[in-house]
Design an enzyme around this catalytic site. Structure first.
Site, PDB file in Angstrom:
ATOM      1  N   GLY A 113     -96.296  29.683   8.505  1.00  0.00           N
ATOM      2  CA  GLY A 113     -95.921  30.775   7.838  1.00  0.00           C
ATOM      3  C   GLY A 113     -95.170  31.759   8.753  1.00  0.00           C
ATOM      4  CB  THR A 142     -99.195  28.137  16.788  1.00  0.00           C
ATOM      5  OG1 THR A 142    -100.014  28.883  15.646  1.00  0.00           O
ATOM      6  CG2 THR A 142     -98.350  27.100  16.347  1.00  0.00           C
ATOM      7  CD  GLU A 198     -99.840  27.455   4.415  1.00  0.00           C
ATOM      8  OE1 GLU A 198    -100.750  27.996   4.825  1.00  0.00           O
ATOM      9  OE2 GLU A 198     -98.729  27.537   4.842  1.00  0.00           O
ATOM     10  CG  HIS A 224     -74.303  14.608  -0.107  1.00  0.00           C
ATOM     11  ND1 HIS A 224     -72.777  14.237  -0.445  1.00  0.00           N
ATOM     12  CD2 HIS A 224     -74.104  15.993  -0.218  1.00  0.00           C
ATOM     13  CE1 HIS A 224     -71.975  15.095  -0.438  1.00  0.00           C
ATOM     14  NE2 HIS A 224     -72.921  16.244  -0.397  1.00  0.00           N
ATOM     15  CE  LYS A 251    -102.982  25.573  12.872  1.00  0.00           C
ATOM     16  NZ  LYS A 251    -102.697  27.004  12.641  1.00  0.00           N
TER      17      LYS A 251
HETATM   18  O1  PA5 Z   1    -100.129  29.680   6.761  1.00  0.00           O
HETATM   19  C1  PA5 Z   1    -100.548  29.267   7.910  1.00  0.00           C
HETATM   20  O2  PA5 Z   1    -101.757  29.394   7.863  1.00  0.00           O
HETATM   21  C2  PA5 Z   1     -99.983  28.318   8.715  1.00  0.00           C
HETATM   22  O3  PA5 Z   1     -98.576  27.859   8.170  1.00  0.00           O
HETATM   23  C3  PA5 Z   1     -99.801  29.102  10.197  1.00  0.00           C
HETATM   24  O4  PA5 Z   1     -98.712  30.061   9.917  1.00  0.00           O
HETATM   25  C4  PA5 Z   1     -99.137  27.924  11.155  1.00  0.00           C
HETATM   26  O5  PA5 Z   1    -100.351  26.907  11.333  1.00  0.00           O
HETATM   27  C5  PA5 Z   1     -98.973  28.669  12.400  1.00  0.00           C
HETATM   28  O6  PA5 Z   1     -99.829  29.565  12.866  1.00  0.00           O
HETATM   29  P1  PA5 Z   1     -99.269  31.090  13.411  1.00  0.00           P
HETATM   30  O7  PA5 Z   1     -98.700  31.763  12.154  1.00  0.00           O
HETATM   31  O8  PA5 Z   1    -100.636  31.846  13.655  1.00  0.00           O
HETATM   32  O9  PA5 Z   1     -98.492  30.766  14.560  1.00  0.00           O
END
Ligand code: PA5
Length: 327
Positions: free
Chosen positions: A38, A84, A210, A226, A321
């Site tokens: 995100g 992260t 998600e 392509h 994670k």
């Molecule tokens: O939506 C989510 O929870 C993930 O895609 C996180 O954004 C991703 O794991 C990265 O974490 P952060 O946004 O805290 O850096």
């Protein structure tokens, strides 16, 4: 807050960024914007709006691109949690090499690294803080001399999002719900033109993943003409049963890209269950991106609702994670 409320709060997030405090940054460097998931999306959205003579590169992995240290790049680290490991790794490399670094975060270890940050409000799923984070990153790019009038771009995007969301069930919500209904037992494949529509298609895909906890795929035109296009040749039976295509049309699409998007529907439309379409609204890239993306946000939440799934937790991601352990 529910995910529906967060979808409807997007324009408030964009307006928040108009006045947020931004640290001073140099205005003579190429820029690397770090971020995953995100937060990587927010990084890429901000980079969409960059203009001017210096590169802005989004880096979604560990460390930094090889050219970043030799060129003295400005590094913008976007991580909602601030924890992260990929983003922290690049941030540490940058800090240790003496590069200028600035973060966009709600806290975590990124703040503890001692780099200046744009502090975004805490307590949200990162993907639902995309307006805060993209807005914060955009303001940093503006401070670096790469966005002419960031407040105007943010206001325009917020107004455009308000217009498509409406008071309750505006066109973005209605269309999102309709597409979710059509996609309920199907895999979404979302196509958009480079750069705005393609990034919005990727946002659609990740939001379905998600929020609705379902597979979804996105493709970028012209690149998919392509390779991926050929993958439909023998897929009619499978596609008609299992796949719904959503085509994102951006007013800024290159004319040949627009033509290609027409032809994609002609070429493969009868090999999928249906072809839906969403059109961008607004002038600037930020407004156009968010008016395409917010329909996907709505569709993904409606899809979750229809499937009886709670859109908020991302247990598989969090569990993954934890299994990976500290980096
Ligand atoms: O939506 C989510 O929870 C993930 O895609 C996180 O954004 C991703 O794991 C990265 O974490 P952060 O946004 O805290 O850096």
């Amino acid at each position: 807050m529910t995910m529906w409320e967060l979808v409807r709060g997007l324009s408030d997030q964009l307006r928040w960024a108009v006045d947020v405090d931004v640290p001073q940054v140099p205005d003579d460097r190429p820029v690397v914007v770090l971020g995953m998931g995100g937060s990587g999306m927010a990084a890429a959205v901000a980079a969409l709006a960059a203009e001017g003579g210096r590169p802005v590169v989004v880096h979604r992995s560990y460390d930094l691109p090889s050219w970043a240290v030799p060129s003295g790049a400005l590094v913008v680290a976007v991580s909602y949690s601030g924890n992260t490991e990929e983003t922290l790794s690049g941030t540490r490399v940058a800090r240790d090499a003496g590069l200028p670094v600035v973060g966009v975060t709600s806290g975590g270890r990124l703040r503890d690294l001692g780099v200046p940050v744009v502090a975004v409000p805490p307590g949200l799923p990162p993907r639902a803080a995309v307006g805060f984070q993209a807005g914060g990153a955009l303001r940093i790019l503006a401070a670096a001399g790469l966005v002419g009038d960031a407040p105007a771009a943010l206001e325009e995007a917020a107004d455009a999002v308000d217009a498509v969301l409406g008071d309750g069930d505006g066109p973005a919500i209605t269309l999102g719900r309709d597409l979710a209904e059509a996609l309920r037992h199907r895999i979404p494949v979302v196509y958009g033109g480079f750069p705005v529509g393609a990034l919005a298609a990727y946002r659609w895909k990740t939001q379905v993943n998600e929020n609705a906890k379902r597979p979804a795929y996105s493709g970028e035109v012209p690149e998919m003409n392509h390779n991926e296009l050929e993958g439909w040749a023998e897929a009619a039976e499978l596609g008609i049963r299992c796949v719904g295509i959503v085509r994102l049309r951006d007013a800024g699409d290159h004319p040949r890209v627009a033509r290609r998007l027409d032809l994609v529907a002609e070429a493969v439309g009868d090999r999928a269950a249906f072809v839906g379409e969403v059109r961008s609204v607004g002038e600037g890239p930020l407004a156009r991106f968010f008016t395409l993306a917010v329909v996907g946000d709505a569709a993904s939440v409606a899809l979750a609702e229809g499937l009886g799934v709670d859109p908020m937790p991302v247990d598989l991601i969090e569990g993954f994670k934890r299994r990976l352990g500290p980096g």
